[in-house]
Design an enzyme around this catalytic site. Sequence first.
Site, mmCIF file in Angstrom:
data_model
loop_
_atom_site.group_PDB
_atom_site.id
_atom_site.type_symbol
_atom_site.label_atom_id
_atom_site.label_comp_id
_atom_site.label_asym_id
_atom_site.label_seq_id
_atom_site.Cartn_x
_atom_site.Cartn_y
_atom_site.Cartn_z
ATOM 1 N N LYS A 28 1.948 -3.240 7.377
ATOM 2 C CA LYS A 28 2.524 -4.046 6.031
ATOM 3 C C LYS A 28 3.632 -3.687 5.250
ATOM 4 O O LYS A 28 4.548 -4.072 4.751
ATOM 5 C CB LYS A 28 1.480 -2.311 5.451
ATOM 6 C CG LYS A 28 0.049 -3.394 5.024
ATOM 7 C CD LYS A 28 -0.253 -4.128 4.949
ATOM 8 C CE LYS A 28 -0.281 -4.759 3.147
ATOM 9 N NZ LYS A 28 -1.206 -6.399 2.336
ATOM 10 N N THR A 78 1.292 -0.869 -0.352
ATOM 11 C CA THR A 78 -0.129 -0.344 0.399
ATOM 12 C C THR A 78 0.567 1.486 -0.229
ATOM 13 O O THR A 78 2.129 1.351 0.456
ATOM 14 C CB THR A 78 -0.633 -0.080 1.025
ATOM 15 O OG1 THR A 78 -1.792 1.714 1.825
ATOM 16 C CG2 THR A 78 -0.289 -0.298 2.574
ATOM 17 N N ASP A 79 0.519 2.075 -0.210
ATOM 18 C CA ASP A 79 1.041 3.329 -0.403
ATOM 19 C C ASP A 79 1.055 4.025 1.020
ATOM 20 O O ASP A 79 1.830 5.042 1.163
ATOM 21 C CB ASP A 79 0.150 5.068 -1.335
ATOM 22 C CG ASP A 79 -1.094 5.145 -0.804
ATOM 23 O OD1 ASP A 79 -1.605 3.994 0.191
ATOM 24 O OD2 ASP A 79 -2.106 5.609 -1.541
ATOM 25 N N GLU A 80 0.216 3.450 1.307
ATOM 26 C CA GLU A 80 0.340 3.723 3.174
ATOM 27 C C GLU A 80 2.069 3.564 4.166
ATOM 28 O O GLU A 80 1.881 4.530 4.613
ATOM 29 C CB GLU A 80 -0.889 3.446 4.166
ATOM 30 C CG GLU A 80 -2.370 4.001 3.576
ATOM 31 C CD GLU A 80 -3.172 3.203 4.522
ATOM 32 O OE1 GLU A 80 -3.317 3.268 5.937
ATOM 33 O OE2 GLU A 80 -4.412 3.113 3.747
ATOM 34 N N TYR A 94 -1.845 -0.663 10.851
ATOM 35 C CA TYR A 94 -2.986 -0.910 9.781
ATOM 36 C C TYR A 94 -0.881 -0.911 8.712
ATOM 37 O O TYR A 94 -0.457 -1.530 8.213
ATOM 38 C CB TYR A 94 -3.030 -0.807 8.952
ATOM 39 C CG TYR A 94 -3.106 -0.893 7.914
ATOM 40 C CD1 TYR A 94 -3.685 -2.167 6.870
ATOM 41 C CD2 TYR A 94 -3.089 -0.197 6.642
ATOM 42 C CE1 TYR A 94 -3.444 -2.469 5.707
ATOM 43 C CE2 TYR A 94 -3.557 -0.215 5.355
ATOM 44 C CZ TYR A 94 -3.358 -1.359 4.903
ATOM 45 O OH TYR A 94 -3.805 -1.538 3.649
HETATM 46 P P1 NAD Z 1 -9.994 -7.455 2.234
HETATM 47 O O1 NAD Z 1 -9.802 -6.984 4.031
HETATM 48 O O2 NAD Z 1 -11.372 -6.494 1.298
HETATM 49 O O3 NAD Z 1 -9.759 -8.632 1.741
HETATM 50 C C1 NAD Z 1 -8.329 -9.678 2.866
HETATM 51 C C2 NAD Z 1 -9.476 -10.733 2.140
HETATM 52 O O4 NAD Z 1 -8.094 -11.669 3.037
HETATM 53 C C3 NAD Z 1 -10.270 -11.314 2.950
HETATM 54 O O5 NAD Z 1 -11.347 -11.757 2.154
HETATM 55 C C4 NAD Z 1 -9.927 -12.416 3.564
HETATM 56 O O6 NAD Z 1 -10.978 -13.049 4.381
HETATM 57 C C5 NAD Z 1 -8.273 -13.080 4.201
HETATM 58 N N1 NAD Z 1 -7.518 -12.364 4.737
HETATM 59 C C6 NAD Z 1 -7.336 -12.102 5.963
HETATM 60 N N2 NAD Z 1 -6.886 -12.782 6.691
HETATM 61 C C7 NAD Z 1 -5.864 -14.424 6.178
HETATM 62 C C8 NAD Z 1 -5.640 -14.754 6.413
HETATM 63 N N3 NAD Z 1 -4.738 -15.383 7.391
HETATM 64 N N4 NAD Z 1 -5.735 -16.352 5.391
HETATM 65 C C9 NAD Z 1 -6.411 -16.077 4.577
HETATM 66 N N5 NAD Z 1 -6.762 -15.276 4.032
HETATM 67 C C10 NAD Z 1 -6.888 -13.936 5.710
HETATM 68 O O7 NAD Z 1 -8.814 -6.648 1.508
HETATM 69 P P2 NAD Z 1 -8.761 -5.513 0.203
HETATM 70 O O8 NAD Z 1 -9.318 -4.473 0.434
HETATM 71 O O9 NAD Z 1 -8.905 -6.693 -0.997
HETATM 72 O O10 NAD Z 1 -7.242 -5.146 0.249
HETATM 73 C C11 NAD Z 1 -6.284 -6.909 -0.408
HETATM 74 C C12 NAD Z 1 -5.205 -6.008 -0.164
HETATM 75 O O11 NAD Z 1 -4.541 -5.108 -0.484
HETATM 76 C C13 NAD Z 1 -4.760 -6.078 1.023
HETATM 77 O O12 NAD Z 1 -3.105 -6.668 1.578
HETATM 78 C C14 NAD Z 1 -4.385 -4.754 1.383
HETATM 79 O O13 NAD Z 1 -3.234 -4.669 2.734
HETATM 80 C C15 NAD Z 1 -3.748 -4.414 -0.489
HETATM 81 N N6 NAD Z 1 -4.014 -3.115 -0.455
HETATM 82 C C16 NAD Z 1 -5.516 -2.296 -0.434
HETATM 83 C C17 NAD Z 1 -6.035 -1.497 -1.224
HETATM 84 C C18 NAD Z 1 -7.274 -0.854 -0.421
HETATM 85 O O14 NAD Z 1 -7.861 0.517 -0.715
HETATM 86 N N7 NAD Z 1 -8.984 -1.696 -0.651
HETATM 87 C C19 NAD Z 1 -5.046 -0.226 -1.160
HETATM 88 C C20 NAD Z 1 -3.778 -0.575 -1.027
HETATM 89 C C21 NAD Z 1 -3.877 -1.376 -0.699
#
Ligand code: NAD
Length: 321
Positions: free
Chosen positions: A157, A128-130, A153
């Site tokens: 990351k 993430t950009d964070e 968080y």
């Molecule tokens: P989300 O919370 O919607 O989905 C996360 C998924 O991971 C869920 O389905 C959950 O059940 C699963 N999960 C959690 N713990 C687990 C484990 N121990 N084993 C297996 N599965 C597990 O998240 P998202 O928004 O889809 O983000 C996906 C990735 O992208 C993350 O790594 C997040 O840090 C990164 N990210 C998200 C954003 C955003 O805007 N949503 C931006 C930058 C980076």
Amino acid sequence: MRNFQSILVTGGAGFIGSTLVRKLLERSDISRLVVLDSLTYAGDRRNLSGPDQDPRFHFVEGSINDPELVQKLLKDAAITGIFHLAAESHVDRSIADPANFVHTNVGGTSCLLDCARLAQVPILICSTDEVYGPTPVHTTFSESDPLKPSSPYSASKAAADLMAIAAVTTYGQDVVIARCTNNYGPRQHREKLIPRFVYQALRDEPLPIYGSGQQIRDWIHVDDCALGLIAAYEHGTKANVYHIGASSESTNLGIARRLLKTLHKPESLITHVTDRPGHDMRYALNVSRSLQILGWKARIPFRTGFSEVVRELASDLRPAD
Ligand code: NAD
């Protein structure tokens, strides 16, 4: 170029993961796609309805923190590449319960990296950009800027990214890191800003904005992000970081106003509440390396993409008649 024959997506029942699965299944060079997801409160099997009808698709309920399970899965499915998205992803929850974020985001990523190393499988880490902390005005962060996360968080990351970099340095492992900006799109959990605001607006309930609402984020459509992750896996060089962003900045207040306008609701629904502790004012990434090296670019304009997504979320979240 990395192999797409048999792909493992962790966190595939979540928001970005379920879109990534759809984009991967559009490729003819994939013969097997396995989702590993522990179905926390954030994961939903229904996010995969449609893709789960594809004969190449397989779902395994389990955790990235379980090395025996992951090792067996990599072997049995002859996995040739991993997209790692599983995470605890909500900043507010990380403030209330940091330990869970360390367990999944740091411990889980470390476990997965280790299993990938033993099986000699390349892995793309979705970050993430964070991790850089707040971006000063009129600048953007480059991939070599230092990590200075503000929340539990983003710290978890950043730690995961550092474990990935250490795996390259120590073991010569094939790892690529993609750092993404804020995604908007369908199937996002209702606790997140945009679905939450849509839900409240449809019920004529107040939209709670943290502090002044002047916090700036770069918003990317989840389809563009998923394609960026695929491009980073396909064309990214081992050990490198790639930025997946749309250079489309908006304040949280601007998001709330645009969303209300799309839903024909009054701006008077906006209410300001006490700011979140450690809330970063701005995130902005320089994406020029990704444009040049990955041959990828975010294509969906925020202007049209955002309104479409708001209408789509509204049709899912509309109160029952
Ligand atoms: P989300 O919370 O919607 O989905 C996360 C998924 O991971 C869920 O389905 C959950 O059940 C699963 N999960 C959690 N713990 C687990 C484990 N121990 N084993 C297996 N599965 C597990 O998240 P998202 O928004 O889809 O983000 C996906 C990735 O992208 C993350 O790594 C997040 O840090 C990164 N990210 C998200 C954003 C955003 O805007 N949503 C931006 C930058 C980076």
